[in-house]
Design a protein around this motif. Structure first.
Motif, PDB file in Angstrom:
ATOM      1  N   MET B   1       0.965  -1.318   0.104  1.00  0.00           N
ATOM      2  CA  MET B   1      -0.079  -0.167   0.058  1.00  0.00           C
ATOM      3  C   MET B   1       0.953   1.308   0.167  1.00  0.00           C
ATOM      4  O   MET B   1       1.487   1.448   1.010  1.00  0.00           O
ATOM      5  CB  MET B   1      -0.990   0.143   1.021  1.00  0.00           C
ATOM      6  CG  MET B   1      -1.900  -1.041   1.228  1.00  0.00           C
ATOM      7  SD  MET B   1      -3.233  -0.271   0.226  1.00  0.00           S
ATOM      8  CE  MET B   1      -4.763  -0.685   1.145  1.00  0.00           C
ATOM      9  N   SER B   5      -2.689   5.157  -2.794  1.00  0.00           N
ATOM     10  CA  SER B   5      -3.788   4.223  -2.610  1.00  0.00           C
ATOM     11  C   SER B   5      -4.604   4.448  -1.308  1.00  0.00           C
ATOM     12  O   SER B   5      -6.021   4.270  -1.333  1.00  0.00           O
ATOM     13  CB  SER B   5      -3.454   2.584  -2.780  1.00  0.00           C
ATOM     14  OG  SER B   5      -2.847   2.294  -1.630  1.00  0.00           O
ATOM     15  N   LEU B   6      -3.934   4.702  -0.085  1.00  0.00           N
ATOM     16  CA  LEU B   6      -4.550   4.878   1.204  1.00  0.00           C
ATOM     17  C   LEU B   6      -5.423   6.011   1.004  1.00  0.00           C
ATOM     18  O   LEU B   6      -6.643   6.125   1.199  1.00  0.00           O
ATOM     19  CB  LEU B   6      -3.564   5.213   2.058  1.00  0.00           C
ATOM     20  CG  LEU B   6      -3.199   3.982   2.918  1.00  0.00           C
ATOM     21  CD1 LEU B   6      -2.281   4.149   3.797  1.00  0.00           C
ATOM     22  CD2 LEU B   6      -4.607   3.287   3.580  1.00  0.00           C
ATOM     23  N   THR B   8      -6.606   7.678  -1.809  1.00  0.00           N
ATOM     24  CA  THR B   8      -7.705   7.300  -2.730  1.00  0.00           C
ATOM     25  C   THR B   8      -8.913   6.544  -2.065  1.00  0.00           C
ATOM     26  O   THR B   8     -10.093   6.960  -1.963  1.00  0.00           O
ATOM     27  CB  THR B   8      -7.320   6.480  -3.797  1.00  0.00           C
ATOM     28  OG1 THR B   8      -5.821   7.168  -4.108  1.00  0.00           O
ATOM     29  CG2 THR B   8      -8.221   6.667  -4.959  1.00  0.00           C
ATOM     30  N   ASN B   9      -8.519   5.593  -1.269  1.00  0.00           N
ATOM     31  CA  ASN B   9      -9.343   4.823  -0.438  1.00  0.00           C
ATOM     32  C   ASN B   9     -10.262   5.838   0.370  1.00  0.00           C
ATOM     33  O   ASN B   9     -11.538   5.708   0.609  1.00  0.00           O
ATOM     34  CB  ASN B   9      -8.816   3.864   0.554  1.00  0.00           C
ATOM     35  CG  ASN B   9      -8.651   2.490  -0.315  1.00  0.00           C
ATOM     36  OD1 ASN B   9      -8.958   2.376  -1.465  1.00  0.00           O
ATOM     37  ND2 ASN B   9      -7.783   1.740   0.353  1.00  0.00           N
ATOM     38  N   SER B  10      -9.799   6.659   1.275  1.00  0.00           N
ATOM     39  CA  SER B  10     -10.379   7.428   2.026  1.00  0.00           C
ATOM     40  C   SER B  10     -11.277   8.433   1.307  1.00  0.00           C
ATOM     41  O   SER B  10     -12.301   8.798   1.889  1.00  0.00           O
ATOM     42  CB  SER B  10      -9.746   7.950   3.197  1.00  0.00           C
ATOM     43  OG  SER B  10      -8.326   8.705   2.617  1.00  0.00           O
ATOM     44  N   VAL B  12     -12.557   7.961  -1.779  1.00  0.00           N
ATOM     45  CA  VAL B  12     -13.781   6.986  -2.133  1.00  0.00           C
ATOM     46  C   VAL B  12     -14.769   6.789  -0.947  1.00  0.00           C
ATOM     47  O   VAL B  12     -15.992   6.785  -1.341  1.00  0.00           O
ATOM     48  CB  VAL B  12     -13.077   5.777  -2.809  1.00  0.00           C
ATOM     49  CG1 VAL B  12     -14.220   4.793  -2.893  1.00  0.00           C
ATOM     50  CG2 VAL B  12     -12.627   5.888  -3.985  1.00  0.00           C
ATOM     51  N   LEU B  13     -14.168   6.744   0.264  1.00  0.00           N
ATOM     52  CA  LEU B  13     -15.268   6.579   1.376  1.00  0.00           C
ATOM     53  C   LEU B  13     -15.994   7.973   1.566  1.00  0.00           C
ATOM     54  O   LEU B  13     -17.328   7.800   1.789  1.00  0.00           O
ATOM     55  CB  LEU B  13     -14.263   6.258   2.683  1.00  0.00           C
ATOM     56  CG  LEU B  13     -14.264   4.875   2.900  1.00  0.00           C
ATOM     57  CD1 LEU B  13     -13.444   4.620   4.330  1.00  0.00           C
ATOM     58  CD2 LEU B  13     -15.405   4.013   2.926  1.00  0.00           C
TER      59      LEU B  13
END
Lengths: 546, 95
Positions: B1, B5-6, B8-10, B12-13
């Motif tokens: 990771m 990407s981290l 982006t993940n948050s 997206v959340l």
């Protein structure tokens, strides 16, 4: 900041005094606290030492002349609006109408009102001094969380709770947007202080990624003010909650958020894009001003409930304020400050008058036994209208009949209390911008400075719009003064209403004093305008040219 | 990771929360959950970026957000209870 210690005192009061202090005492204490802290803020309003600003608490707060001035103003108007709460009985339901004055005065709920209001005022006065995203977020939340509670104060009235729900959802959404902006800003730059943002953007790093988070924060604030594209919640909320709460919601957070918007615009320079021509933020601000002006006026014409009308006129006033703010000149700032001042004076006067009217009605209904036999509150609330069939205009306790402007004549016609009606008319005229009153000078300043900056189209629209708003203010005045009384409702109700007109329960002395003072300020501003104008001029100059 | 990407993940959340807030028309609980989701996603952004920057400011900000999110949802539920007592349901059809 001194208010914090005093606030603790106020927090301790209800606990220790459940037994023998009435809510009026606590309320008066809160008023005095606010007045005193306003005086303290005024005392520290020193031009020389403060200068461009003193960072306190490790730089998370910035005390400058303008923030102190706003602090003083917020606290003073908070104490003014708390006066409004003194005589108000928290009517939770129709049940309470049967209870005596004593029971209501010792109702634990009414003791909480000053405390809630103090907390939210603390949040506001922190908001104007804060210069770091952490403190800004915390103080925005501190000022809005008590307001959610306040909006839901009359929990037995359906419109009030659904309005509170709406208010809560919109507030939470806007704080989420604020957080998104600040988190992106932090992720991009590692900065949370607005000054840091200002420094980086003025270094000319050319980091256009700043733009988006900074705009998000600005948009979040615009949602919280009901500025135009985001205004749809405002009329519902202002109409649903009781008038006491409406007065607070419509005035206080607006001062604080507008002050924050000004400081934010100045401090962060919105990522260095304000100073250039064709800036995105300026475009957004002016576009929002245009939309607020037009929508506030056009939709306000269609309203027949007085509080919705007030909400739309508020939006239209907000358009003027945002127009003055979007000019980004010292004259624009001066016009902005003056418009804010006159708006607060005029609209608090308006709410005082409205509340006095509603008190009259409530008191005369409260001791009428005819009415109290009918209510069956354990029925499904959606069927409320059937037991109030005599009063087709009145659906729930909070939507009093006088809130419908065409119903004014029944209760509050000119003959029942001429002076009150006269001050109401003065206040409406001032909002409409009729020349000798204070509202005219506010509009005049804004429009002339906008003309000087070359925004001809916006000025044209604003003038048209102020004509339209005059139309709906005049409608209320017509109802107030010229319409004849015509009863078309059942006989028992008619008797009550006649009694309401005839018995003439006078407004409370404190209220009438405040109404008189504010009306005199509105009228006599013309006679001696120098102190306020000069001080605003100084503040505006200190903000720009120190 | 990696960090991208981290982040982006948050984000997206956050976007999921926002969409949930905007699309949902029925249930107040869903709205409350979406608000929580948005708040926690921003907290996550703060925590990650403070980790990557080796900076201390983001951590207390994240803590503040968590505390305030709790207060906010408590108030929201309080309002909801008052609403429910009157109306008998928590659907928001009449908004």
């Amino acid at each position: 900041m001194v208010i914090l210690s005093i606030l603790l005192l106020a927090a301790a009061l209800p606990f220790s005094s459940v037994f023998y202090f009435s809510s009026i005492v606590i309320n008066r204490v809160a008023i005095l606290v606010l007045l005193l802290s306003s005086l303290l803020a005024f005392n520290t309003l020193l031009l020389e030492p403060l200068g461009v600003g003193v960072g306190i608490y490790g730089g998370v707060c910035l005390v400058s002349v303008i923030s102190q001035a706003f602090d003083c103003f917020i606290l003073a108007s908070g104490s003014l609006l708390l006066v409004l709460a003194t005589g108000i009985l928290p009517m939770k339901s129709l049940y309470y109408w049967s209870s005596t004055r004593e029971e209501i005065t010792h109702d634990p709920l009414s003791k909480l009102i000053p405390l809630i209001l103090l907390l939210s005022t603390l949040g506001m006065s922190c908001l104007v001094t804060s210069s770091d995203l952490v403190t800004v977020y915390l103080s925005i939340e501190l000022q809005s969380l008590p307001l959610y509670i306040l909006a839901c104060l009359y929990r037995d009235s359906e419109p009030a709770t659904s309005a509170a729900l709406k208010y809560f959802l919109i507030g939470a959404l806007s704080s989420c947007l604020f957080l998104l902006g600040s988190s992106l800003l932090y992720a991009l730059s590692g900065l949370t202080s607005l000054e840091g943002v200002y420094l980086v953007s003025s270094l000319g790093v050319g980091y256009s990624g700043f733009l988006i988070p900074v705009l998000f924060i600005g948009l979040a604030v615009l949602i919280k003010l009901p500025a135009a594209p985001f205004h749809y919640w405002a009329p519902d909320v202002y109409d649903g909650v009781p008038t006491l709460v409406t007065s607070w919601l419509a005035i206080m957070p607006k001062i604080a958020l507008l002050a924050f918007l000004l400081l934010y615009q100045g401090l962060s320079q919105i990522g260095g894009i304000v100073v250039t021509e064709q800036s995105v933020w300026g475009f957004i601000l002016l576009g929002s001003a245009l939309l607020s002006l037009v929508l506030g006026a056009l939709l306000g014409v269609a309203q027949y409930r007085i509080k919705r009308m007030v909400a739309y006129s508020t939006i239209s006033h907000l358009g003027f304020l945002l127009l003055a703010l979007g000019l980004v000149t010292p004259q624009g700032l001066e016009a902005y400050l003056f418009y804010l001042f006159q708006y607060v004076v005029t609209s608090s006067n308006l709410f005082f008058v409205l509340l006095v009217y509603s008190n009259q009605v409530l008191e005369t209904w409260g001791d009428s036994t005819v009415f109290l036999e009918q209510p069956k509150p354990e029925k499904d609330p959606s069927e409320e209208s059937y037991w109030l069939e005599g009063l087709s205009v009145m659906r729930t306790p909070t939507t009093k009949p006088l809130l419908i402007s065409s119903e004014y004549n029944r209760i509050s016609c000119f003959h029942s209390n001429p002076v009150l009606a006269l001050s109401f008319a003065i206040c409406l005229f001032s909002m409409a911008g009729i020349p000798p009153l204070i509202g005219f000078f506010g509009k005049l300043l804004v429009l002339t400075t906008a003309l000087d900056s070359g925004y001809y189209f916006l000025v044209f629209i604003a003038i048209l719009v102020s004509v339209i708003t005059t139309g709906f203010y005049l409608r209320v005045i017509r109802v107030l003064f010229f319409d004849s009384i015509h009863f078309e409702i059942s006989r028992s109700t008619e008797m009550i209403l006649r009694r309401a007109v005839l018995s003439e329960s006078d407004p409370k002395p404190l209220h009438s004093m405040v109404i008189a003072t504010l009306s005199l300020i509105i009228i006599l501003f013309l006679a001696y305008p120098y102190p306020s104008l000069n001080s605003l001029h100084l503040i505006a100059l200190s903000f720009y040219f120190w | 990771m990696n960090d991208n990407s981290l982040m982006t993940n948050s984000l997206v959340l956050y976007l999921l929360g926002l969409l949930g807030f905007l699309i949902n028309r029925r249930s107040f609980i869903n709205l409350l959950l979406s608000i929580e989701l948005m708040l926690l996603a921003t907290t996550l952004v703060f925590l990650e970026s403070s980790y990557f920057f080796d900076d201390l400011i983001g951590l207390p900000f994240g803590l503040f957000i968590i505390a305030i999110a709790a207060a906010e949802s408590a108030i929201g539920l309080g309002v909801l209870v008052a609403y429910y007592r009157l109306r008998g349901s928590i659907t928001l059809e009449q908004f």
